[in-house]
Design an enzyme around this catalytic site. Structure first.
Site, PDB file in Angstrom:
ATOM      1  N   GLY A  95     -14.515  -6.915 -16.172  1.00  0.00           N
ATOM      2  CA  GLY A  95     -15.235  -6.956 -17.446  1.00  0.00           C
ATOM      3  C   GLY A  95     -14.362  -6.784 -18.671  1.00  0.00           C
ATOM      4  O   GLY A  95     -14.865  -6.439 -19.747  1.00  0.00           O
ATOM      5  N   GLY A  96     -13.041  -7.005 -18.535  1.00  0.00           N
ATOM      6  CA  GLY A  96     -12.166  -6.897 -19.710  1.00  0.00           C
ATOM      7  C   GLY A  96     -12.288  -5.523 -20.336  1.00  0.00           C
ATOM      8  O   GLY A  96     -12.329  -4.508 -19.630  1.00  0.00           O
ATOM      9  N   ASN A 125      -6.812 -12.171 -15.036  1.00  0.00           N
ATOM     10  CA  ASN A 125      -7.301 -12.043 -16.404  1.00  0.00           C
ATOM     11  C   ASN A 125      -8.533 -12.915 -16.589  1.00  0.00           C
ATOM     12  O   ASN A 125      -9.603 -12.571 -16.136  1.00  0.00           O
ATOM     13  CB  ASN A 125      -6.225 -12.336 -17.448  1.00  0.00           C
ATOM     14  N   ARG A 183       0.710  -4.248 -11.836  1.00  0.00           N
ATOM     15  CA  ARG A 183       0.415  -5.048 -13.014  1.00  0.00           C
ATOM     16  C   ARG A 183       1.535  -6.072 -13.214  1.00  0.00           C
ATOM     17  O   ARG A 183       2.702  -5.782 -12.937  1.00  0.00           O
ATOM     18  CB  ARG A 183       0.370  -4.096 -14.218  1.00  0.00           C
ATOM     19  N   SER A 211      -3.792  -2.625 -19.954  1.00  0.00           N
ATOM     20  CA  SER A 211      -4.968  -3.083 -19.209  1.00  0.00           C
ATOM     21  C   SER A 211      -6.155  -2.165 -19.461  1.00  0.00           C
ATOM     22  O   SER A 211      -5.985  -1.019 -19.893  1.00  0.00           O
ATOM     23  CB  SER A 211      -4.640  -3.074 -17.718  1.00  0.00           C
ATOM     24  N   SER A 212      -7.340  -2.671 -19.173  1.00  0.00           N
ATOM     25  CA  SER A 212      -8.544  -1.836 -19.217  1.00  0.00           C
ATOM     26  C   SER A 212      -9.044  -1.506 -17.811  1.00  0.00           C
ATOM     27  O   SER A 212     -10.056  -0.824 -17.664  1.00  0.00           O
ATOM     28  CB  SER A 212      -9.667  -2.572 -19.951  1.00  0.00           C
ATOM     29  N   THR A 249      -6.775  -8.758 -10.844  1.00  0.00           N
ATOM     30  CA  THR A 249      -7.202  -9.800 -11.780  1.00  0.00           C
ATOM     31  C   THR A 249      -6.175 -10.901 -12.003  1.00  0.00           C
ATOM     32  O   THR A 249      -4.977 -10.702 -11.793  1.00  0.00           O
ATOM     33  CB  THR A 249      -7.527  -9.155 -13.155  1.00  0.00           C
ATOM     34  N   THR A 274     -12.172 -10.548 -13.419  1.00  0.00           N
ATOM     35  CA  THR A 274     -11.390  -9.617 -12.632  1.00  0.00           C
ATOM     36  C   THR A 274     -12.239  -9.268 -11.438  1.00  0.00           C
ATOM     37  O   THR A 274     -13.372  -9.699 -11.365  1.00  0.00           O
ATOM     38  CB  THR A 274     -11.081  -8.408 -13.543  1.00  0.00           C
ATOM     39  N   ASP A 327      -3.036 -10.167 -22.588  1.00  0.00           N
ATOM     40  CA  ASP A 327      -3.393  -8.746 -22.704  1.00  0.00           C
ATOM     41  C   ASP A 327      -2.378  -7.963 -23.544  1.00  0.00           C
ATOM     42  O   ASP A 327      -2.623  -6.817 -23.908  1.00  0.00           O
ATOM     43  CB  ASP A 327      -3.532  -8.098 -21.320  1.00  0.00           C
TER      44      ASP A 327
HETATM   45  O1  DON Z   1      -6.372  -5.922 -17.430  1.00  0.00           O
HETATM   46  C1  DON Z   1      -7.320  -6.139 -18.161  1.00  0.00           C
HETATM   47  O2  DON Z   1      -7.817  -5.301 -18.858  1.00  0.00           O
HETATM   48  C2  DON Z   1      -7.927  -7.528 -18.184  1.00  0.00           C
HETATM   49  N1  DON Z   1      -6.940  -8.494 -17.849  1.00  0.00           N
HETATM   50  C3  DON Z   1      -9.095  -7.568 -17.270  1.00  0.00           C
HETATM   51  C4  DON Z   1      -9.794  -8.890 -17.295  1.00  0.00           C
HETATM   52  C5  DON Z   1     -11.180  -8.859 -16.801  1.00  0.00           C
HETATM   53  O3  DON Z   1     -11.709  -7.848 -16.424  1.00  0.00           O
HETATM   54  C6  DON Z   1     -11.911 -10.127 -16.833  1.00  0.00           C
HETATM   55  N2  DON Z   1     -13.167 -10.006 -16.173  1.00  0.00           N
HETATM   56  N3  DON Z   1     -14.243 -10.147 -16.460  1.00  0.00           N
END
Ligand code: DON
Length: 574
Positions: A478-479, A405, A113, A456-457, A403, A385, A427
């Site tokens: 997918g955030g 982001n 990360r 992070s997710s 990612t 991501t 984030d």
């Molecule tokens: O680490 C995370 O949770 C986010 N930066 C992930 C971003 C993400 O999945 C964007 N995609 N659709």
């Protein structure tokens, strides 16, 4: 017309392509042909497979395994290829997580990360009135954390069999001689054209005069040169020397704060993977600074005694239970989760059965529990991501989520180095209670501090069956929707007995405590939606939730692989 363009590209390729590349993997008419490739959504392979966001990257990962590499070799080669052919999320300017179960029974979790630069500070995105300036944490030079991907790849390569030079060469060839872009990529590139121009200080390969269209060739000479420095100098080819200088020069042009010593001091970390039992299956996930492993653990455990299968797939009964579980788990995310090197994440309690069952005990199966009535539990202790799922012939299973982001990250291309920097600083919780771009709120646990990793997710996950044998490799972008997508994919397979394709493609839904609404995909069950509305849920329809890549190992050992219908995602194997 298209055929004429393609054959002239082919001819040009043959003229410019140095002979040594012909003995390698990538090239016109070679095993991986960057001018003629197709998307394969789902297939069953005997030995090994890769599923990821781009057919060229899947093909290269599979080919590396065919040529004697293991899943770790494929992991390195596939990620580097995605950094070239999937610029909106594949990256060397970002970071990620890897979760693996080796065939010798050992779990591995690699954390690469991004970190906050040494000059970062808690209130760096607040103006003089204390208002959060989220444009600064989301776009341009100040939005970037110190990239972790290259350090992560070298950590991964410790488990590989082939030389790093072999693993990076396909990516170099693709960057240097180009590849044909898909329609989806052309649309994505056109959509960020103005933003790339605004946030970069020099022309880049991603912006050309005319609009991109399917079949155009994208050549990235600067990126090829950067990748060659990494090939020739190892990790130092990125974190020191010319590449590092180019990054820092770029930062200086836009008030960015990443320094040479931030880059030199970056280290990937090997962490202890989370592991828990669900109905006799072993689920292995990423620990903090990802929230994903804990959330999936809590969600699955809230389901375990409540017989999801008997409630039926996406009926009101199963859906409402899953929503209420998600609401509670995401409240814990906001309060308790952050970088464990800076904040004491109460991991033991958050994953204890007693605590988890207490959290769901007040759930009412007849109505929505408002999020205002749900706080994090009481613990007495101090959208782009990309995901890769891999299994090799020996049963090494690897799940990687990586990612920048946002799609195309901060939109800042490092001049002369040809890659896009992340906007991962968003984030962090830039201010308590202020939502990040995924609507997630946080506080002290995820406040900015120098050297700290932002929460992070991302939820790379592998699952063993009841005999401790490889069963599932799963993950998605997918955030904040990532943990729920992984959770729903796992129960689709384990409880609802779906094949890999259905598990990935069935509509998804999501609740994250705040905002207090259920997000659903357009094709979500209309009847269940009606009943949820009647129970008092606020529903918002949205675009795709995730792009999940799943490998399911069948009872005869074959690998059933599915790439999400929601993108150009594709599978390969043998
Ligand atoms: O680490 C995370 O949770 C986010 N930066 C992930 C971003 C993400 O999945 C964007 N995609 N659709």
């Amino acid at each position: 017309m298209k055929r004429i363009i393609l054959s002239s590209i082919l001819l040009t390729w043959q003229l410019i392509c140095p002979t040594q590349i012909h003995s390698q993997i990538v090239g016109a008419g070679k095993t991986v042909d960057p001018y003629h490739y197709t998307i394969t959504k789902s297939k069953t392979f005997d030995h090994a497979s890769v599923a990821c966001a781009h057919p060229l990257a899947s093909a290269i990962g599979a080919e590396i395994m065919k040529r004697g590499g293991n899943a770790f070799d494929a992991a390195v080669a596939t990620q580097l290829t995605l950094a070239v052919v999937y610029s909106n999320a594949g990256n060397i300017g970002g970071g990620g997580f890897l979760v693996a179960r080796k065939s010798d029974g050992k779990n591995i979790a690699i954390d690469y990360r991004e970190t906050a630069p040494a000059n970062a500070s808690r209130d760096m995105y607040l103006d003089k009135n204390g208002n959060a300036q989220v444009m600064l944490s989301q776009y341009g030079h100040q939005a970037s954390g110190v990239p972790g991907t290259i350090a992560g790849l070298f950590e991964t390569a410790k488990f590989a069999k082939l030389p790093f030079k072999t693993l990076i060469q396909p990516a170099i060839d693709l960057a240097e001689f180009g590849y044909v872009i898909t329609e989806r990529e052309s649309i994505a590139l056109n959509s960020v054209r103005e933003s790339l121009i605004k946030n970069s200080t020099a022309p880049s390969s991603f912006v050309k005069e005319q609009k991109w269209k399917a079949g155009d060739t994208l050549i990235q000479k600067d990126l090829a040169a950067t990748l060659k420095r990494i090939r020739d100098n190892g990790q130092k080819g990125f974190y020191e020397g010319k590449t590092a200088e180019l990054i820092v020069d770029e930062m200086k042009k836009g008030y960015g704060i990443i320094t040479l010593s931030d880059l030199k001091n970056y280290h990937a970390k090997v962490r202890t993977a989370l592991e828990f039992n669900y109905k006799g299956y072993k689920i292995i996930g990423m620990p903090p600074p990802s929230s994903g492993g804990i959330i999936v653990w809590q969600l699955m455990k809230m389901m375990e005694a409540r017989n999801l299968a008997a409630k039926g797939f996406q009926t009101i009964k199963s859906t409402q239970l899953m929503i209420e579980a998600e609401r509670r788990s995401y409240a814990d995310r906001a309060e308790f989760m952050g970088d464990p090197d800076f904040w004491k994440v109460p991991l033991k309690t958050l994953t204890s059965d007693v605590y988890i069952q207490k959290r769901i005990a007040d759930y009412d199966s007849t109505k929505a529990t408002p999020s205002t009535g749900i706080k994090a539990g009481v613990i007495k202790e101090s959208e782009e991501t990309t995901h890769i799922s891999i299994i090799d012939k020996d049963g090494n299973m690897i799940s990687i989520t990586t990612t920048l982001n946002n799609s195309y990250g901060s939109r800042t291309v490092v001049a002369g180095a040809g890659f896009i920097m992340n906007d991962e600083m968003d984030d962090f919780s830039v201010k308590p209670g202020v939502a990040n771009m995924y609507g997630a709120v946080g506080g002290e646990a995820n406040a900015i501090a120098p050297g700290k990793r932002m929460l992070s997710s991302m939820t790379p996950t592998v699952v063993l069956d009841k005999n401790n044998k490889p069963f599932i490799v799963a993950g998605t972008p997918g955030g904040t929707t990532i943990p729920t997508s992984v959770f729903q994919t796992l129960v689709n397979i384990i409880d609802f007995d779906m094949n890999a394709t259905d598990a990935v493609n069935k509509p998804k839904f999501h609740h994250q405590w705040l905002p207090d609404e259920v997000m659903i995909e357009k094709d979500f069950n209309a009847d269940t939606k009606k009943q949820l509305l009647a129970m008092g849920y606020k529903i918002s329809e949205r675009g795709a939730i995730g792009r999940t890549e799943v490998i399911k190992v069948l009872p005869d050992g074959k690998r059933e692989v599915a790439a999400d219908k929601r993108g150009d995602d594709s599978v390969a194997g043998f």
